[in-house]
Enzyme design. Structure first.
Site, PDB file in Angstrom:
ATOM      1  N   ASN A  37      44.676  76.544  53.378  1.00 49.40           N
ATOM      2  CA  ASN A  37      44.074  77.116  54.591  1.00 49.40           C
ATOM      3  C   ASN A  37      44.702  78.476  54.870  1.00 49.40           C
ATOM      4  OD1 ASN A  37      42.278  75.070  55.245  1.00 49.40           O
ATOM      5  ND2 ASN A  37      43.706  74.019  56.614  1.00 49.40           N
ATOM      6  N   TYR A  77      39.694  63.217  49.038  1.00 50.55           N
ATOM      7  CA  TYR A  77      38.853  64.232  48.394  1.00 50.55           C
ATOM      8  C   TYR A  77      37.939  63.666  47.313  1.00 50.55           C
ATOM      9  CZ  TYR A  77      41.149  67.870  51.073  1.00 50.55           C
ATOM     10  OH  TYR A  77      41.595  68.645  52.114  1.00 50.55           O
ATOM     11  N   HIS A 109      40.253  69.197  45.001  1.00 54.56           N
ATOM     12  CA  HIS A 109      41.057  68.007  45.291  1.00 54.56           C
ATOM     13  C   HIS A 109      42.541  68.367  45.182  1.00 54.56           C
ATOM     14  CE1 HIS A 109      42.680  64.143  45.530  1.00 54.56           C
ATOM     15  NE2 HIS A 109      41.776  63.451  44.865  1.00 54.56           N
ATOM     16  N   HIS A 158      34.610  71.924  56.400  1.00 46.94           N
ATOM     17  CA  HIS A 158      34.498  73.081  55.485  1.00 46.94           C
ATOM     18  C   HIS A 158      33.095  73.188  54.883  1.00 46.94           C
ATOM     19  CE1 HIS A 158      38.892  73.985  55.331  1.00 46.94           C
ATOM     20  NE2 HIS A 158      38.992  72.699  55.585  1.00 46.94           N
TER      21      HIS A 158
HETATM   22 FE1  HDD Z   1      40.846  69.010  53.762  1.00 44.33          FE
HETATM   23  C1  HDD Z   1      37.842  69.897  52.471  1.00 44.33           C
HETATM   24  C2  HDD Z   1      42.017  72.196  53.262  1.00 44.33           C
HETATM   25  C3  HDD Z   1      43.722  68.229  55.472  1.00 44.33           C
HETATM   26  C4  HDD Z   1      39.871  65.815  53.902  1.00 44.33           C
HETATM   27  N1  HDD Z   1      40.076  70.719  53.028  1.00 44.33           N
HETATM   28  C5  HDD Z   1      38.814  70.882  52.540  1.00 44.33           C
HETATM   29  C6  HDD Z   1      38.647  72.227  52.095  1.00 44.33           C
HETATM   30  C7  HDD Z   1      39.820  72.867  52.338  1.00 44.33           C
HETATM   31  C8  HDD Z   1      40.719  71.909  52.915  1.00 44.33           C
HETATM   32  C9  HDD Z   1      40.132  74.318  52.047  1.00 44.33           C
HETATM   33  C10 HDD Z   1      37.379  72.812  51.507  1.00 44.33           C
HETATM   34  C11 HDD Z   1      37.278  72.549  50.043  1.00 44.33           C
HETATM   35  C12 HDD Z   1      36.092  73.262  49.474  1.00 44.33           C
HETATM   36  O1  HDD Z   1      36.039  74.504  49.567  1.00 44.33           O
HETATM   37  O2  HDD Z   1      35.225  72.593  48.920  1.00 44.33           O
HETATM   38  N2  HDD Z   1      42.510  70.030  54.324  1.00 44.33           N
HETATM   39  C13 HDD Z   1      42.844  71.295  53.922  1.00 44.33           C
HETATM   40  C14 HDD Z   1      44.209  71.553  54.288  1.00 44.33           C
HETATM   41  C15 HDD Z   1      44.678  70.443  54.926  1.00 44.33           C
HETATM   42  C16 HDD Z   1      43.607  69.480  54.932  1.00 44.33           C
HETATM   43  C17 HDD Z   1      44.967  72.834  53.972  1.00 44.33           C
HETATM   44  C18 HDD Z   1      46.033  70.171  55.504  1.00 44.33           C
HETATM   45  C19 HDD Z   1      47.117  70.653  55.040  1.00 44.33           C
HETATM   46  N3  HDD Z   1      41.627  67.351  54.586  1.00 44.33           N
HETATM   47  C20 HDD Z   1      42.841  67.213  55.213  1.00 44.33           C
HETATM   48  C21 HDD Z   1      43.078  65.831  55.518  1.00 44.33           C
HETATM   49  C22 HDD Z   1      41.996  65.131  55.054  1.00 44.33           C
HETATM   50  C23 HDD Z   1      41.103  66.099  54.482  1.00 44.33           C
HETATM   51  C24 HDD Z   1      44.316  65.280  56.202  1.00 44.33           C
HETATM   52  C25 HDD Z   1      41.725  63.664  55.069  1.00 44.33           C
HETATM   53  C26 HDD Z   1      42.629  62.747  54.961  1.00 44.33           C
HETATM   54  N4  HDD Z   1      39.122  68.056  53.349  1.00 44.33           N
HETATM   55  C27 HDD Z   1      38.974  66.719  53.425  1.00 44.33           C
HETATM   56  C28 HDD Z   1      37.657  66.232  52.872  1.00 44.33           C
HETATM   57  C29 HDD Z   1      37.001  67.558  52.400  1.00 44.33           C
HETATM   58  C30 HDD Z   1      38.027  68.595  52.780  1.00 44.33           C
HETATM   59  C31 HDD Z   1      36.866  65.373  53.779  1.00 44.33           C
HETATM   60  C32 HDD Z   1      35.597  67.872  52.873  1.00 44.33           C
HETATM   61  C33 HDD Z   1      34.849  68.351  51.671  1.00 44.33           C
HETATM   62  C34 HDD Z   1      35.755  68.132  50.565  1.00 44.33           C
HETATM   63  O3  HDD Z   1      36.904  67.565  50.998  1.00 44.33           O
HETATM   64  O4  HDD Z   1      35.530  68.364  49.394  1.00 44.33           O
HETATM   65  O5  HDD Z   1      37.874  65.364  51.831  1.00 44.33           O
END
Ligand code: HDD
Length: 712
Positions: free
Chosen positions: A155, A369, A346, A82
């Site tokens: 999402n 997160y 988060h 993202h």
């Molecule tokens: Fe995630 C970012 C949505 C599964 C780990 N995720 C991130 C963002 C969104 C989602 C919208 C952007 C946030 C922003 O605008 O700053 N993610 C989802 C959805 C998931 C999902 C709807 C499943 C239902 N994500 C998911 C899993 C993991 C992560 C299973 C790890 C175990 N996601 C992250 C992250 C991010 C992230 C690496 C990258 C940047 C952030 O968190 O702030 O932690």
């Protein structure tokens, strides 16, 4: 703000609470002298301090050193997923008290407005990638409630690729650019991703969504949002209800055409952020209704899927979506980096009345997160960055760390303490975790109730209209057709044979694989869910864009009538011509062309209109750009209209595929599959209405069906 930070966290929360708080950190440099970061005024920032005009630069030039050092450190790591996103502020208001289900205060008072910040994003591409790539879109909302921040990190698709968070690094590594050459950017169309898919059948349902039109939204304003996981609402009596969260856009759910999306990626990589930014600036505030699917705890095991499985939806026809409130995005950010880039979401940021479930994907997210913000935002104090600060007061014994802003008064930073009366003290009305009973052996395994990977992928396929199915097949042809390994291509075909044999055979035809025989599995579900098809969404012309293409000698009367009709329907219009500037009509009055063929294209619009006027149409007929403009809009199933001599241009632009019989009819309105024309008419009222109505239909897919040789 004149400098320093004022912490005013004790103000009563209100719709402007966040805005007021941000103002205290906002600096206006207008009419201010240039200074160093130490506040010392600077006389010259264009020349470094030297020993003589041609001499060496001197080490003592503190202004040079500071300016350069700060520049050298301007970048922070982009989000690991993202990375590319765009944010806006707004408010949320609940329709009626949800006391029966939750104690969350922001869901009680219909007269209260809760400030929100939303960030939309693509998942795979890096920060500078294009907006219109095929991808999942993120839809994160931070509610600044009086009880603390609540983040709904959603999402635009209601399911996920995997069932357990431990697979997330593998899944993301496979879809990101391949490690040896960092190709391709922002795309799933390569070997490693499809190798992962073919090796993980739990991806099947999500792949159907990703390869459907949902993967290429028309605009952030026209997509749904889904919390994906099953969460829990808990009321004041401690009673829990399972919940799935939805965002429903008031403008409906609409998508681009793949060819259009690809062209837009090159012509305007910022098209989605520009669309959102412009809409908010023009006062067309994007609105989304918050929906909830509610399920009594007693009904947890009543379904043929596990409600903890994040690869499953709750069909809306079985468990209806109740609309409980509305979010309006009404303010653009002042500074992209400070707000949109530094915002930290988060899914674990919850308030009393909202709780988790044991979905193993959700549980893993609860770790990831915070962890990612520690590296991305450089330490544990990222909650103090203005955009992340709650409007609720913050008091605890956490101290120090990089970039601590708060000056915590007092000698104690531990609990319990007697020196400060055990302040800050535990609050009896604080967050209480839902007392769910759990027991079991420690095992590294997955529940058997998560084993069905195909029924809902099939449900999705069955729910698509013919043209949506056609788009999915084409998307498979593109994605899997980009895979070098023939073996992986065949494995993908065989995997999707377990969804639908007809689909698998069609994929095979396009990617040089062997069409498989029908799988016994596919006889299992013939069910469909009409709510999944974008054909059944809200349709309105409001905020759409039309191009009026003309040259000197155009009919002023016709353009004026069309502008009135479009204005009445809430459609924005650009005047497009071969160059910018004033154009003189047949009647005499002039109009200004605000776009020309070099800085715009049909892909920027939902519709194109050619007014009459012999001289104008003759000039356009000799202009390849104009002919291409109309032809391309037609090919992308957009509304195409012409009046009087303008009809000649439709014919000349070789828009073929529909019958178009009668397009040239004299004196009567021709209206077929989004192509609208009239000859010998001075009153265009009916024509204008028909044109605006056609725009409201978004696209005229029946026409596209004919173009691919199928009868709609
Ligand atoms: Fe995630 C970012 C949505 C599964 C780990 N995720 C991130 C963002 C969104 C989602 C919208 C952007 C946030 C922003 O605008 O700053 N993610 C989802 C959805 C998931 C999902 C709807 C499943 C239902 N994500 C998911 C899993 C993991 C992560 C299973 C790890 C175990 N996601 C992250 C992250 C991010 C992230 C690496 C990258 C940047 C952030 O968190 O702030 O932690």
């Amino acid at each position: 703000m004149s400098g320093g930070f004022t912490l005013e966290q004790n103000r009563p929360p209100s719709e402007t609470a966040k805005q007021d708080q941000l103002k205290e950190y906002t600096v206006d440099h207008t009419n201010q002298p240039l200074t160093t970061n130490q506040g010392v005024k600077v006389t010259d920032t264009n020349d470094s301090l030297k020993a003589g005009g041609r001499g060496p630069t001197l080490m003592e030039d503190f202004h040079f050193r500071e300016k350069m050092t700060h520049f050298d450190h301007e970048r922070i790591p982009e989000r690991v997923v993202h990375a590319r996103g765009f944010g806006a502020h707004g408010v949320f208001q609940v329709y009626k008290p949800l006391t029966e289900y939750t104690s969350a205060k922001f869901l009680q008072d219909p007269s209260a407005q809760t400030p929100v910040f939303v960030r939309f994003s693509t998942v795979v591409g890096s920060r500078g990638s294009a907006d219109t790539v095929r991808d999942v879109r993120g839809f994160s909302t931070k509610f600044y409630t009086e009880e603390g921040n609540y983040d709904l990190v959603a999402n635009n698709m209601p399911v996920f690729f995997i069932q357990d968070a431990i697979k997330f690094p593998d899944m993301v590594h496979s879809i990101k650019p391949e490690p040896h050459n960092e190709i391709p950017q922002a795309s799933a169309a390569h070997d490693t991703f499809w190798d992962f898919v073919a090796s993980n059948t739990e991806t099947a349902h999500m792949i159907m969504w990703l390869l459907s039109d949902r993967g290429i939204p028309r605009s952030f304003r026209m997509m749904e949002g889904f919390g994906v996981h099953t969460f829990r609402l808990v009321n004041a009596q401690g009673k829990a209800t399972f919940v799935k969260f939805h965002w429903k856009p008031m403008l409906g759910v609409h998508s681009l055409v793949w060819d259009e999306a690809q062209k837009l990626a090159g012509k305007d990589p910022d098209v989605h952020r520009r669309d959102l930014y412009d809409a908010i600036n023009m006062g067309d505030f994007p609105e989304f209704e918050l929906g909830m699917q509610l399920l009594d705890e007693a009904d947890e095991f009543k379904f043929d899927f596990d409600i903890l499985d994040p690869t499953k939806i709750w069909p809306e026809e079985t468990i209806p979506v109740v609309k409980v409130g509305k979010m309006t995005l009404n303010r653009n950010v002042e500074n992209f980096f400070a707000e949109t880039e530094q915002v930290a979401f988060h899914p674990g940021n919850v308030v009393p009345g909202i709780d988790f479930t044991n979905d193993p994907l959700l549980q893993g997210r609860l770790f990831s997160y915070t962890d990612t913000q520690l590296i991305r935002l450089g330490g544990p104090n990222f909650h103090e960055i203005p955009i992340n600060r709650p409007v609720a007061p913050v008091h605890n014994n956490q101290r120090d760390g990089y970039h601590r802003m708060t000056i915590d008064r007092g000698v104690t930073s531990y609990s319990p303490n007697s020196i400060q009366g055990n302040s800050p003290f535990p609050a009896p009305d604080g967050y209480k975790h839902y007392a769910e009973k759990v027991e079991g052996k420690k095992i590294r395994a997955r529940s058997e109730s998560f084993n069905d990977h195909f029924s809902q992928a099939r449900l999705f396929w069955n729910s698509m209209s013919a043209i949506e199915q056609e788009h999915i097949v084409k998307a498979f042809h593109f994605e899997v057709g980009s895979v070098m390994s023939k073996e992986i291509r065949q494995r993908v075909v065989d995997m999707f044979n377990r969804v639908d044999n007809g689909l698998a055979v069609k994929i095979a035809e396009g990617v040089g694989a062997t069409p498989p025989a029908a799988s016994p599995e596919q006889a299992q579900t013939a069910a469909s869910s009409p709510a999944l098809s974008q054909m059944n969404t809200v349709k309105t012309a409001r905020t759409r864009k039309a191009a009026i293409v003309l040259d000197h000698g155009f009919s002023h009367n016709e353009v004026t009538q069309m502008l009135n009709a479009l204005n009445g329907a809430g459609v924005k219009a650009d005047i497009v011509a071969k160059r910018l500037g004033m154009y003189t009509s047949a009647e005499g009055p002039q109009i200004e062309a605000n776009k020309h063929f070099l800085n715009t294209a049909s892909v920027y619009y939902d519709a194109v209109y050619i007014p009459g006027g012999r001289q104008s149409v003759d000039a356009l007929q000799g202009n390849g750009d104009a002919l291409h403009f109309v032809n391309e809009a037609f090919k992308h199933a957009k509304t195409v209209g012409a009046s009087n001599e303008g009809v000649d241009l439709l014919a000349a632009s070789q828009i073929v595929g529909t019958t178009l019989a009668g397009i040239d009819a004299q004196g009567q309105l021709f209206n077929e599959m989004g192509t609208i024309s009239v000859r010998n008419a001075t009153d265009l009222a009916a024509f204008g209405t028909a044109f605006a109505d056609a725009i409201a239909q978004h696209r005229h897919w029946e026409r596209e069906m004919l173009l691919v040789g199928q009868v709609p």
